[in-house]
Design an enzyme around this catalytic site. Sequence first.
Site, PDB file in Angstrom:
ATOM      1  N   GLU A 132       0.853  -1.185   0.000  1.00 15.27           N
ATOM      2  CA  GLU A 132       0.000   0.000   0.000  1.00 15.27           C
ATOM      3  C   GLU A 132       0.889   1.235   0.000  1.00 15.27           C
ATOM      4  OE1 GLU A 132      -2.928   0.138   3.137  1.00 15.27           O
ATOM      5  OE2 GLU A 132      -2.879   2.324   3.208  1.00 15.27           O
ATOM      6  N   GLU A 137      -2.346  11.353   3.345  1.00 14.30           N
ATOM      7  CA  GLU A 137      -3.339  11.196   4.401  1.00 14.30           C
ATOM      8  C   GLU A 137      -3.313  12.454   5.255  1.00 14.30           C
ATOM      9  OE1 GLU A 137      -3.867   6.930   5.990  1.00 14.30           O
ATOM     10  OE2 GLU A 137      -1.722   7.108   5.567  1.00 14.30           O
TER      11      GLU A 137
END
Length: 279
Positions: free
Chosen positions: A155, A160
């Site tokens: 990932e 974020e």
Amino acid sequence: MKKIIKNSILALTIISSTVFVSCDADETQTVATLNNLVMADEFDVDGAPNSSLWTYDLGDGTQQGLPPGWGNNELQVYTNNAENVEVQNGLLVITAREGNSGGYTSARIKTQGLFEQQYGRFEARIRLPQGKGLWPAFWLLGSDCDQNPWPACGEIDVMEYLGNKPTVVFGSVHGPNYSGGDSISKEYELTDDRFDTDFHVFGIEWSPGRINYYVDDVLYQSITPETIAEETNGEGTWVFDNSFYIILNVAVGGNLPGFPDANTTFPQRMFVDYVRVYN
């Protein structure tokens, strides 16, 4: 300007906390060297997101075999309703809403099975929401996740953000022996601006053996197999040599980022001006 979990294990990427480590960028690298555009969504056509590029993750996690909350005690149910995800006036708008009787809805869209690429420059121009308990993200997941469950599939979190820290974003990688709260991450902080009041470009340039992270024109992190070996005492494995797909979402509540409080107002929106991929 204009501008991916079917696998039940994937949602475990969103767990309690993220460990931030210092990964100095290689100053000999430039922000972006790849300029052959191979995919772009400029969000120029109002209505639902382009179905030739985007599909949806739906529900509260139980559809993926997880406990409610996507393995992270999150509060939102993901939908494909226009009130949660729609293209309007040249922007993709993902809206997190609070229901009249409690609970939250939001959206998570992905290019799984529609656009997947190994290596390249992936970037999006985004304005983020604000408020404690909000967790928007722009990220990539290994296309073999159904056969090679997370975190083995890898990932790459391009961006974020925690809604109560409007000047800070972070970029991370997850893989074997460095996933969830043990991911390899670094923060980037604005000194004279906020991510909820203006658009910013979030991107990676990913090549064999290196992932460079940038915000606007600033390269702030470079992750290599050597980085992973150092941060995991040799136990981590580089799993970033396969094709990945793109995900955009806004989560609400959970162990990370925490839960909305009295000062968090709804609806809250993430605006995406474009998504572009180069090789």
